[in-house]
Scaffold this motif. Structure first.
Motif, PDB file in Angstrom:
ATOM      1  N   GLY A 214       0.808  -1.211   0.000  1.00 16.27           N
ATOM      2  CA  GLY A 214       0.000   0.000   0.000  1.00 16.27           C
ATOM      3  C   GLY A 214       0.837   1.255   0.000  1.00 16.27           C
ATOM      4  O   GLY A 214       0.307   2.364  -0.087  1.00 16.27           O
ATOM      5  N   ASN A 215       2.162   1.088   0.087  1.00 15.84           N
ATOM      6  CA  ASN A 215       3.072   2.239   0.076  1.00 15.84           C
ATOM      7  C   ASN A 215       3.486   2.650  -1.329  1.00 15.84           C
ATOM      8  O   ASN A 215       4.259   3.584  -1.498  1.00 15.84           O
ATOM      9  N   PHE A 216       2.994   1.939  -2.346  1.00 13.53           N
ATOM     10  CA  PHE A 216       3.410   2.200  -3.720  1.00 13.53           C
ATOM     11  C   PHE A 216       2.359   3.021  -4.463  1.00 13.53           C
ATOM     12  O   PHE A 216       1.151   2.770  -4.339  1.00 13.53           O
ATOM     13  N   PHE A 217       2.833   3.966  -5.259  1.00 18.71           N
ATOM     14  CA  PHE A 217       1.968   4.800  -6.094  1.00 18.71           C
ATOM     15  C   PHE A 217       2.493   4.747  -7.525  1.00 18.71           C
ATOM     16  O   PHE A 217       3.705   4.780  -7.751  1.00 18.71           O
ATOM     17  N   LYS A 218       1.579   4.665  -8.469  1.00 19.80           N
ATOM     18  CA  LYS A 218       1.955   4.591  -9.884  1.00 19.80           C
ATOM     19  C   LYS A 218       1.668   5.918 -10.576  1.00 19.80           C
ATOM     20  O   LYS A 218       0.604   6.507 -10.402  1.00 19.80           O
ATOM     21  N   THR A 219       2.614   6.365 -11.388  1.00 21.57           N
ATOM     22  CA  THR A 219       2.367   7.514 -12.247  1.00 21.57           C
ATOM     23  C   THR A 219       2.651   7.111 -13.690  1.00 21.57           C
ATOM     24  O   THR A 219       3.096   6.006 -13.957  1.00 21.57           O
ATOM     25  N   TYR A 220       2.377   7.991 -14.612  1.00 22.21           N
ATOM     26  CA  TYR A 220       2.470   7.759 -16.059  1.00 22.21           C
ATOM     27  C   TYR A 220       1.093   7.382 -16.597  1.00 22.21           C
ATOM     28  O   TYR A 220       0.100   7.384 -15.879  1.00 22.21           O
ATOM     29  N   LEU A 221       1.033   7.055 -17.881  1.00 23.01           N
ATOM     30  CA  LEU A 221      -0.237   6.735 -18.526  1.00 23.01           C
ATOM     31  C   LEU A 221      -0.867   5.463 -17.961  1.00 23.01           C
ATOM     32  O   LEU A 221      -0.167   4.552 -17.527  1.00 23.01           O
ATOM     33  N   ASN A 222      -2.198   5.410 -18.010  1.00 23.73           N
ATOM     34  CA  ASN A 222      -2.906   4.145 -17.866  1.00 23.73           C
ATOM     35  C   ASN A 222      -2.771   3.470 -19.224  1.00 23.73           C
ATOM     36  O   ASN A 222      -3.464   3.820 -20.175  1.00 23.73           O
ATOM     37  N   TYR A 223      -1.839   2.519 -19.333  1.00 27.53           N
ATOM     38  CA  TYR A 223      -1.445   2.036 -20.651  1.00 27.53           C
ATOM     39  C   TYR A 223      -2.558   1.305 -21.383  1.00 27.53           C
ATOM     40  O   TYR A 223      -2.733   1.465 -22.591  1.00 27.53           O
ATOM     41  N   LYS A 224      -3.296   0.481 -20.680  1.00 28.59           N
ATOM     42  CA  LYS A 224      -4.400  -0.228 -21.324  1.00 28.59           C
ATOM     43  C   LYS A 224      -5.412   0.771 -21.878  1.00 28.59           C
ATOM     44  O   LYS A 224      -5.864   0.662 -23.026  1.00 28.59           O
ATOM     45  N   GLU A 225      -5.743   1.774 -21.077  1.00 27.16           N
ATOM     46  CA  GLU A 225      -6.714   2.782 -21.489  1.00 27.16           C
ATOM     47  C   GLU A 225      -6.184   3.641 -22.639  1.00 27.16           C
ATOM     48  O   GLU A 225      -6.919   3.949 -23.589  1.00 27.16           O
ATOM     49  N   SER A 226      -4.916   4.032 -22.561  1.00 28.86           N
ATOM     50  CA  SER A 226      -4.343   4.890 -23.600  1.00 28.86           C
ATOM     51  C   SER A 226      -4.232   4.169 -24.940  1.00 28.86           C
ATOM     52  O   SER A 226      -4.493   4.753 -25.998  1.00 28.86           O
ATOM     53  N   CYS A 227      -3.830   2.886 -24.908  1.00 30.01           N
ATOM     54  CA  CYS A 227      -3.769   2.109 -26.156  1.00 30.01           C
ATOM     55  C   CYS A 227      -5.163   1.925 -26.741  1.00 30.01           C
ATOM     56  O   CYS A 227      -5.346   1.938 -27.967  1.00 30.01           O
ATOM     57  N   ALA A 228      -6.152   1.773 -25.866  1.00 26.24           N
ATOM     58  CA  ALA A 228      -7.536   1.655 -26.344  1.00 26.24           C
ATOM     59  C   ALA A 228      -7.994   2.966 -26.984  1.00 26.24           C
ATOM     60  O   ALA A 228      -8.690   2.955 -28.019  1.00 26.24           O
ATOM     61  N   THR A 229      -7.592   4.083 -26.406  1.00 31.54           N
ATOM     62  CA  THR A 229      -7.962   5.390 -26.968  1.00 31.54           C
ATOM     63  C   THR A 229      -7.368   5.565 -28.365  1.00 31.54           C
ATOM     64  O   THR A 229      -8.042   6.046 -29.288  1.00 31.54           O
ATOM     65  N   ALA A 230      -6.094   5.181 -28.526  1.00 25.24           N
ATOM     66  CA  ALA A 230      -5.470   5.253 -29.850  1.00 25.24           C
ATOM     67  C   ALA A 230      -6.163   4.303 -30.819  1.00 25.24           C
ATOM     68  O   ALA A 230      -6.360   4.633 -32.006  1.00 25.24           O
TER      69      ALA A 230
END
Length: 354
Positions: A133-149
């Motif tokens: 629970g101490n981890f945080f992710k940044t950058y694109l939501n890759y699954k969502e971004s590839c779907a958008t493209a």
């Protein structure tokens, strides 16, 4: 009389010790570890990030928060990144890490999972979030971004999608995103990191009558595949991650990237870019902006929480939006950004507005 003098001396000593203790605590710098690719094929990202965290240190200092960045080179080597994390935690004693790129985030998170250390990792994988629970992710939501493209491709009438997929988590996520739009008929050619010959895989996609070659990966592999695709005479639509086409690539390879569709992080405000560039030009504005934002967040949280990890974690979770970098906040410990879509046309990037 002697008793009064004794009491006065004790009081004075207590005040001096208390002042000294306060002064020591107040002057201690907060150490934040950074693991970034500072050498190798994607060093441009790490060096751009350096401009961002340097500005963050300066801005935090103006707030009375002294931060010491201990930077280690992770390259794109998980073993090297792991060794760096072990040094930062076990020797340097850092309580917070900012870690960049897919291979590093996996190995470092596995090491940190039982440590009282907060990590923000700038990469595509979501699997590290389940470890702590101490981890945080940044950058694109890759699954969502590839779907958008992929949705843009569908809107333009493409139906047969071919994909080159690196055998890392980001490749799997992107395939899932494209398949969510085009179904199970997406043609996938997998490969390992460091591959330099894509001609066989490309020929297979051409033979299967793929209308698009979708390749979201690191810069070296992406550019090599595009060059080999054109050498083979393939005229399929090419889709890539926008950060692949850095300014030097856009300048030197205008004809090669003409017509390519890209997706990536939102644009960084010109004001922030100007401030981060004060020490010299930066190659990737998003790399610099993310490093600036997250070092600012970590520095403030560690300072206000006196390095109490539970408090730091809660403070990060409630981080306000930062429009200058397109950051909307952390949601379930995942940074939220909109996807910027674009196309290279007549030698310049044009945003695709939907």
């Amino acid at each position: 009389m002697k008793y009064k003098i004794f009491i006065a001396c004790i009081t004075l000593l207590a005040l001096i010790c208390g002042a000294a203790a306060f002064s020591t605590k107040d002057s201690e710098a907060i150490s934040i570890g950074v693991i970034s690719p500072l050498t190798g094929d994607v060093a441009y990202w790490g060096e751009s990030a350096r401009a961002g965290w340097n500005l963050a240190v300066k801005d935090l200092s103006s707030e009375g928060i002294k931060v010491n960045i201990i930077a280690e080179d992770g390259g794109l080597d998980p073993a090297k990144a792991l060794s760096a994390a072990q040094k930062l935690v076990n020797i340097d004693g850092v309580k917070a890490l900012y870690v960049e790129f897919n291979p590093a985030s996996i190995s470092v998170s596995s090491f940190l999972k039982d440590k009282e250390v907060v990590e923000i990792y700038d990469a595509t994988p979501v699997s590290p979030l389940a470890l702590s629970g101490n981890f945080f992710k940044t950058y694109l939501n890759y699954k969502e971004s590839c779907a958008t493209a992929a949705e843009v491709l569908k809107e333009r009438g493409f139906a047969r999608i071919g994909m080159l997929k690196m055998n890392l988590e980001h490749g799997d996520l992107c395939v899932k995103g494209v398949a969510s739009v085009f179904g199970d008929g997406v043609m996938v050619e997998p490969y390992n990191q460091g591959t330099t010959d894509f001609r066989t895989a490309l020929s297979k996609l051409a033979a299967a009558k793929a209308e698009v070659v979708f390749h979201s990966s690191f810069q070296p592999e992406t550019l090599i595949s595009l060059e080999q695709m054109r050498t083979l005479g393939m005229k399929q639509q090419f889709v890539a991650l926008s950060e692949t086409f850095t300014p030097d690539v856009a300048s030197d390879k205008k004809r090669l990237i003409e017509g390519a569709i890209t997706f990536g992080l939102p644009s960084v405000s010109p004001e922030l870019v100007a401030r981060m560039s004060a020490g010299g030009a930066i190659v990737d504005e998003n790399a610099a902006a993310l490093a600036y934002l997250h070092v600012m967040q970590l520095g403030r949280a560690l300072y206000s929480c006196d390095s109490d990890i539970t408090c730091v974690r809660d403070r990060l979770a409630s981080s306000p939006a930062f429009p200058e970098a397109g950051f909307q906040g952390f949601f379930a410990r995942v940074a939220r950004f909109d996807t910027l879509l674009g196309e290279w046309s007549d030698g310049s990037f044009k945003e695709i507005v939907r």
